[in-house]
Design a protein around this motif. Structure first.
Motif, PDB file in Angstrom:
ATOM      1  N   ASP A  20       0.885  -1.413  -0.289  1.00 56.44           N
ATOM      2  CA  ASP A  20       0.180  -0.104  -0.022  1.00 56.44           C
ATOM      3  C   ASP A  20       0.767   1.356  -0.228  1.00 56.44           C
ATOM      4  OD1 ASP A  20      -2.381  -1.658   0.313  1.00 56.44           O
ATOM      5  OD2 ASP A  20      -2.271  -1.538   2.385  1.00 56.44           O
ATOM      6  N   THR A  21       1.993   1.151   0.520  1.00 55.54           N
ATOM      7  CA  THR A  21       2.909   2.267   0.501  1.00 55.54           C
ATOM      8  C   THR A  21       4.300   2.336  -0.506  1.00 55.54           C
ATOM      9  OG1 THR A  21       4.328   1.375   2.521  1.00 55.54           O
ATOM     10  CG2 THR A  21       2.329   2.402   2.830  1.00 55.54           C
ATOM     11  N   GLY A  22       4.066   1.580  -1.218  1.00 51.57           N
ATOM     12  CA  GLY A  22       5.337   1.557  -2.116  1.00 51.57           C
ATOM     13  C   GLY A  22       6.557   0.899  -1.469  1.00 51.57           C
ATOM     14  N   GLY A  23       6.212   0.001  -0.476  1.00 52.49           N
ATOM     15  CA  GLY A  23       7.465  -0.529   0.347  1.00 52.49           C
ATOM     16  C   GLY A  23       8.061   0.500   1.325  1.00 52.49           C
ATOM     17  N   ARG A  24       7.466   1.572   1.552  1.00 46.99           N
ATOM     18  CA  ARG A  24       8.035   2.434   2.453  1.00 46.99           C
ATOM     19  C   ARG A  24       7.980   1.996   3.886  1.00 46.99           C
ATOM     20  NH1 ARG A  24       5.996   5.723  -1.331  1.00 46.99           N
ATOM     21  NH2 ARG A  24       4.388   6.327  -0.199  1.00 46.99           N
ATOM     22  N   TRP A  25       6.774   1.565   4.203  1.00 46.33           N
ATOM     23  CA  TRP A  25       6.428   1.126   5.588  1.00 46.33           C
ATOM     24  C   TRP A  25       5.122   0.317   5.618  1.00 46.33           C
ATOM     25  CZ3 TRP A  25       1.903   2.966   7.781  1.00 46.33           C
ATOM     26  CH2 TRP A  25       1.109   3.919   7.107  1.00 46.33           C
ATOM     27  N   SER A  26       4.636  -0.355   6.883  1.00 46.98           N
ATOM     28  CA  SER A  26       3.733  -1.166   6.972  1.00 46.98           C
ATOM     29  C   SER A  26       3.022  -0.817   8.331  1.00 46.98           C
ATOM     30  CB  SER A  26       3.760  -2.499   6.685  1.00 46.98           C
ATOM     31  OG  SER A  26       4.702  -2.920   7.558  1.00 46.98           O
ATOM     32  N   LEU A  27       1.890  -1.241   8.772  1.00 47.34           N
ATOM     33  CA  LEU A  27       1.487  -1.203   9.786  1.00 47.34           C
ATOM     34  C   LEU A  27       0.637  -2.250  10.241  1.00 47.34           C
ATOM     35  CD1 LEU A  27       1.035   0.665  12.689  1.00 47.34           C
ATOM     36  CD2 LEU A  27      -0.974   1.633  11.540  1.00 47.34           C
ATOM     37  N   MET A  28       0.658  -2.977  11.677  1.00 51.42           N
ATOM     38  CA  MET A  28      -0.122  -4.182  12.046  1.00 51.42           C
ATOM     39  C   MET A  28      -0.716  -3.896  13.206  1.00 51.42           C
ATOM     40  SD  MET A  28       2.102  -7.427  12.117  1.00 51.42           S
ATOM     41  CE  MET A  28       3.305  -7.617  13.379  1.00 51.42           C
ATOM     42  N   GLU A  29      -1.983  -4.487  13.675  1.00 52.23           N
ATOM     43  CA  GLU A  29      -2.242  -4.793  14.945  1.00 52.23           C
ATOM     44  C   GLU A  29      -1.773  -6.235  15.614  1.00 52.23           C
ATOM     45  OE1 GLU A  29      -6.734  -2.706  15.404  1.00 52.23           O
ATOM     46  OE2 GLU A  29      -6.387  -4.717  14.590  1.00 52.23           O
ATOM     47  N   TYR A  30      -1.251  -6.158  16.647  1.00 56.70           N
ATOM     48  CA  TYR A  30      -0.869  -7.738  17.237  1.00 56.70           C
ATOM     49  C   TYR A  30      -1.017  -7.791  18.464  1.00 56.70           C
ATOM     50  CZ  TYR A  30       2.459 -11.495  17.376  1.00 56.70           C
ATOM     51  OH  TYR A  30       3.216 -12.638  17.447  1.00 56.70           O
ATOM     52  N   GLU A  31      -1.743  -8.715  19.008  1.00 58.27           N
ATOM     53  CA  GLU A  31      -1.892  -9.074  20.361  1.00 58.27           C
ATOM     54  C   GLU A  31      -1.377 -10.319  21.088  1.00 58.27           C
ATOM     55  OE1 GLU A  31      -6.132 -11.266  21.807  1.00 58.27           O
ATOM     56  OE2 GLU A  31      -6.409  -9.185  21.348  1.00 58.27           O
ATOM     57  N   VAL A  32      -0.615  -9.947  21.967  1.00 53.15           N
ATOM     58  CA  VAL A  32       0.179 -11.038  22.577  1.00 53.15           C
ATOM     59  C   VAL A  32      -0.727 -11.802  23.638  1.00 53.15           C
ATOM     60  CG1 VAL A  32       2.473 -11.516  23.857  1.00 53.15           C
ATOM     61  CG2 VAL A  32       2.211  -9.444  22.196  1.00 53.15           C
ATOM     62  N   PHE A  89      10.005  -9.005  23.506  1.00 55.36           N
ATOM     63  CA  PHE A  89       9.153  -8.642  24.611  1.00 55.36           C
ATOM     64  C   PHE A  89       8.389  -9.841  25.135  1.00 55.36           C
ATOM     65  CE2 PHE A  89       7.318  -8.242  20.200  1.00 55.36           C
ATOM     66  CZ  PHE A  89       6.172  -9.246  20.307  1.00 55.36           C
ATOM     67  N   ALA A  90       7.712  -9.521  26.461  1.00 56.74           N
ATOM     68  CA  ALA A  90       6.947 -10.795  27.022  1.00 56.74           C
ATOM     69  C   ALA A  90       5.908  -9.854  27.474  1.00 56.74           C
ATOM     70  CB  ALA A  90       7.892 -11.249  27.993  1.00 56.74           C
ATOM     71  N   ASN A  91       4.698 -10.495  27.802  1.00 54.60           N
ATOM     72  CA  ASN A  91       3.351 -10.127  28.153  1.00 54.60           C
ATOM     73  C   ASN A  91       3.520 -10.392  29.860  1.00 54.60           C
ATOM     74  OD1 ASN A  91       0.748  -9.846  29.145  1.00 54.60           O
ATOM     75  ND2 ASN A  91      -0.220 -10.557  27.583  1.00 54.60           N
ATOM     76  N   VAL A  92       3.433  -9.422  30.429  1.00 56.74           N
ATOM     77  CA  VAL A  92       3.354  -9.395  32.124  1.00 56.74           C
ATOM     78  C   VAL A  92       2.114  -8.996  32.475  1.00 56.74           C
ATOM     79  CG1 VAL A  92       6.041  -9.163  32.150  1.00 56.74           C
ATOM     80  CG2 VAL A  92       4.505  -7.131  32.335  1.00 56.74           C
ATOM     81  N   SER A  93       1.097  -8.799  31.846  1.00 57.56           N
ATOM     82  CA  SER A  93      -0.051  -8.421  32.334  1.00 57.56           C
ATOM     83  C   SER A  93      -1.077  -9.322  32.748  1.00 57.56           C
ATOM     84  CB  SER A  93      -0.866  -7.477  31.424  1.00 57.56           C
ATOM     85  OG  SER A  93      -1.218  -8.093  30.200  1.00 57.56           O
ATOM     86  N   GLY A  94      -0.914 -10.727  32.603  1.00 57.50           N
ATOM     87  CA  GLY A  94      -1.951 -11.934  33.025  1.00 57.50           C
ATOM     88  C   GLY A  94      -3.277 -11.766  31.976  1.00 57.50           C
ATOM     89  N   ALA A  95      -3.282 -10.828  31.081  1.00 52.51           N
ATOM     90  CA  ALA A  95      -4.338 -10.676  30.014  1.00 52.51           C
ATOM     91  C   ALA A  95      -3.555 -10.495  28.560  1.00 52.51           C
ATOM     92  CB  ALA A  95      -5.311  -9.633  30.193  1.00 52.51           C
ATOM     93  N   PRO A  96      -4.307 -10.572  27.679  1.00 45.96           N
ATOM     94  CA  PRO A  96      -3.538 -10.116  26.208  1.00 45.96           C
ATOM     95  C   PRO A  96      -3.307  -8.708  26.263  1.00 45.96           C
ATOM     96  CG  PRO A  96      -5.825 -11.380  25.898  1.00 45.96           C
ATOM     97  CD  PRO A  96      -5.510 -11.127  27.301  1.00 45.96           C
ATOM     98  N   VAL A  97      -2.068  -8.409  25.344  1.00 44.98           N
ATOM     99  CA  VAL A  97      -1.643  -7.188  25.300  1.00 44.98           C
ATOM    100  C   VAL A  97      -2.015  -6.704  23.826  1.00 44.98           C
ATOM    101  CG1 VAL A  97       0.580  -5.728  25.101  1.00 44.98           C
ATOM    102  CG2 VAL A  97       0.148  -7.285  26.963  1.00 44.98           C
ATOM    103  N   LYS A  98      -2.180  -5.585  23.691  1.00 41.64           N
ATOM    104  CA  LYS A  98      -2.639  -5.165  22.053  1.00 41.64           C
ATOM    105  C   LYS A  98      -1.742  -4.131  21.979  1.00 41.64           C
ATOM    106  CE  LYS A  98      -7.260  -6.337  22.422  1.00 41.64           C
ATOM    107  NZ  LYS A  98      -8.811  -6.050  22.153  1.00 41.64           N
ATOM    108  N   LEU A  99      -0.942  -4.320  20.738  1.00 36.25           N
ATOM    109  CA  LEU A  99      -0.154  -3.573  20.196  1.00 36.25           C
ATOM    110  C   LEU A  99      -0.319  -3.106  18.789  1.00 36.25           C
ATOM    111  CD1 LEU A  99       2.960  -5.873  20.937  1.00 36.25           C
ATOM    112  CD2 LEU A  99       2.293  -3.942  22.148  1.00 36.25           C
ATOM    113  N   LEU A 100       0.195  -1.965  18.348  1.00 32.68           N
ATOM    114  CA  LEU A 100       0.366  -1.530  17.050  1.00 32.68           C
ATOM    115  C   LEU A 100       1.872  -1.646  16.775  1.00 32.68           C
ATOM    116  CD1 LEU A 100      -1.573   1.908  16.688  1.00 32.68           C
ATOM    117  CD2 LEU A 100      -2.247  -0.430  15.623  1.00 32.68           C
TER     118      LEU A 100
END
Length: 143
Positions: A20-32, A89-100
């Motif tokens: 979508d960006t001509g290879g310059r960058w990308s973005l995803m949601e990620y849930e640990v 990275f490691a999840n230390v919250s005891g629940a899913p961690v949501k990231l961009l």
């Protein structure tokens, strides 16, 4: 919007692909996924010699390894990882961690789709690591 994938117990969705960006960058949601209390912290240390990554925590608590430093991150916190810097990275919250997560340049996000664990038949267990090492100058520490 965006292609969804599973990465073992974790999951994500491509929001903006490198295409979508001509290879310059990308973005995803990620849930640990949450880890069991008795499970030891495992950062999955690695580096990418040609990719800059930015991680923004949307929900949960994440312990982030950056070089030799360990940081605790919560909602709204972010960390930028320059090319060649060891991180994990490691999840230390005891629940899913949501990231961009953003990648500069884009394209690396497609590995998550090609090697998604929710496909039948599932991909080779080491396929992601082999492709990232070969095509993206990435290095992964043994688990």
């Amino acid at each position: 919007m965006g292609e969804c994938f599973e990465d073992g117990p974790d999951r994500g969705r491509i929001l903006v692909s490198g295409d979508d960006t001509g290879g310059r960058w990308s973005l995803m949601e990620y849930e640990v996924a949450a880890r069991a209390a008795e499970e030891p912290l495992a950062y999955g240390p690695h580096l990418h010699r040609e990719i800059e990554e930015t991680f923004i925590v949307q929900a949960g608590r994440l312990r982030f390894l950056l070089g030799e430093e360990v940081r605790d991150l919560g909602p709204g916190d972010r960390v930028c990882v320059s090319p060649g810097v060891r991180h994990g990275f490691a999840n230390v919250s005891g629940a899913p961690v949501k990231l961009l997560v953003s990648f500069h340049p884009g394209g690396f996000e497609q590995l998550f789709v090609r090697h998604r664990t929710d496909q039948d038949p599932p991909p080779a267990a080491d396929g992601f690591l082999l492709e990232a090492t070969r095509d993206w100058a990435s290095e992964f520490e043994p688990r």
